[in-house]
Design a protein around this motif. Structure first.
Motif, short mmCIF file in Angstrom:
data_model
loop_
_atom_site.label_atom_id
_atom_site.label_comp_id
_atom_site.label_asym_id
_atom_site.label_seq_id
_atom_site.Cartn_x
_atom_site.Cartn_y
_atom_site.Cartn_z
N CYS A 145 1.12 -1.19 0.24
CA CYS A 145 -0.11 0.09 -0.13
C CYS A 145 0.86 1.09 0.16
O CYS A 145 0.67 2.22 -0.61
N HIS A 149 1.42 4.29 -3.38
CA HIS A 149 1.05 5.77 -3.22
C HIS A 149 2.59 6.42 -2.81
O HIS A 149 2.43 7.56 -2.26
N ASP A 177 -6.05 2.53 2.13
CA ASP A 177 -5.97 1.38 1.23
C ASP A 177 -5.51 0.33 2.51
O ASP A 177 -5.86 -0.84 1.95
N ARG A 180 -8.81 -0.86 4.15
CA ARG A 180 -9.63 -1.67 3.10
C ARG A 180 -9.14 -2.88 2.87
O ARG A 180 -9.46 -3.99 2.85
#
Length: 278
Positions: A145, A149, A177, A180
């Motif tokens: 994750c 990014h 993220d 999730r």
């Protein structure tokens, strides 16, 4: 001094450097040849365990010299100059601090801290062997994750991470993220069998870097925000929330919900934090 004058000076320095490299290569060849002769002549008197080291040293000198000569033969002086300029450019980029590479144009970074809620009790419950598998799965998921990014992992300790991003948007996107991904059914088996809840806090501002670690009030602030969060939460500081509204106005992709004022250890006064949800 004009740009052309600087270029002339640089080329002069590189020409001198190339000449020195050629002279050094010649010297190394001569030394390598002498060393090999010495090893051969004294083979009977040198202790058995010392012979490989002597031969290895001579061989290394010979290889270095031959590489320099080969490079000159293949590239010529001009090629050596171009390579040297490229090397200097790479060196200059590498020499910049991590903050310069990550920070935005104003020198600010978005700092994230995360850790697993109740990790000590969970470790005790699962035992070290199972806990290690859970940690490995957790680390792999979070790292993915962060990478997506453009997050830079400053450090990790046990189940905790410190990560920096160039903008608040990237930091929040990575944090959401993570949450999730942990809730999905298709998580690694270890996390599916033993779910974990991760606390995440973010703050934005300037920081100081030393020896690969980051320091300063803003780093401490981010850590305190994370300590206030509960498992599954993403909390951000008022400064970060204000920066988001300044950057994107009312077109936020997320919902910010204000919390009750809290005290943060080591930081005076009360602080309003914001819970972020998709």
């Amino acid at each position: 001094m004009s740009a052309s004058a600087w270029v002339a000076v640089l080329l002069g320095v590189l020409l001198v450097g190339t000449a020195i490299a050629l002279l050094d290569a010649t010297r190394r060849l001569r030394e390598a040849r002498d060393e090999l002769e010495r090893v051969r002549d004294q083979a009977t008197s040198v202790a058995v365990e010392e012979r490989p080291r002597a031969v290895q040293a001579a061989g290394a000198a010979m290889r270095t010299a031959m590489e320099t000569v080969t490079r000159l033969r293949e590239q010529g002086v001009r090629g050596m100059l171009v390579s040297s300029i490229e090397d200097l450019t790479a060196w200059a980029l590498e020499d910049r601090t991590e903050i310069v590479r990550v920070a935005d144009e104003d020198g600010n970074v978005t700092i994230m801290f995360s850790d697993i809620e109740g990790s000590t009790a969970l470790n005790d419950e699962l035992g070290d062997e199972v806990w290690l598998k859970v940690l490995q799965a957790h680390d792999k998921l979070l790292s993915r994750c962060f990478d997506q990014h453009r997050g830079h992992i400053v450090k990790s300790a046990g189940d905790g991470y410190m990560v920096v991003f160039s903008t608040p948007q990237l930091g929040i996107a990575a944090a959401l993220d993570v949450q999730r991904a942990l809730e999905r059914e298709r998580v690694p088996r270890a996390l599916r069998q033993h779910p974990v809840r991760v606390r995440i806090g973010l703050h934005t501002g300037r920081a100081v870097e030393r020896d690969g670690d980051w320091f300063g009030r803003n780093v401490a602030m981010a850590a305190r925000v994370a300590n206030t969060a509960e498992g599954g939460e993403v909390l951000v500081s008022t400064e970060l929330a204000a920066r988001l509204k300044e950057d994107v106005g009312d077109d936020l992709a997320w919902t910010l919900q204000q919390t009750e004022p809290v005290t943060l250890k080591g930081l005076p006064g009360e602080h309003t934090l914001w819970q972020v949800s998709a």
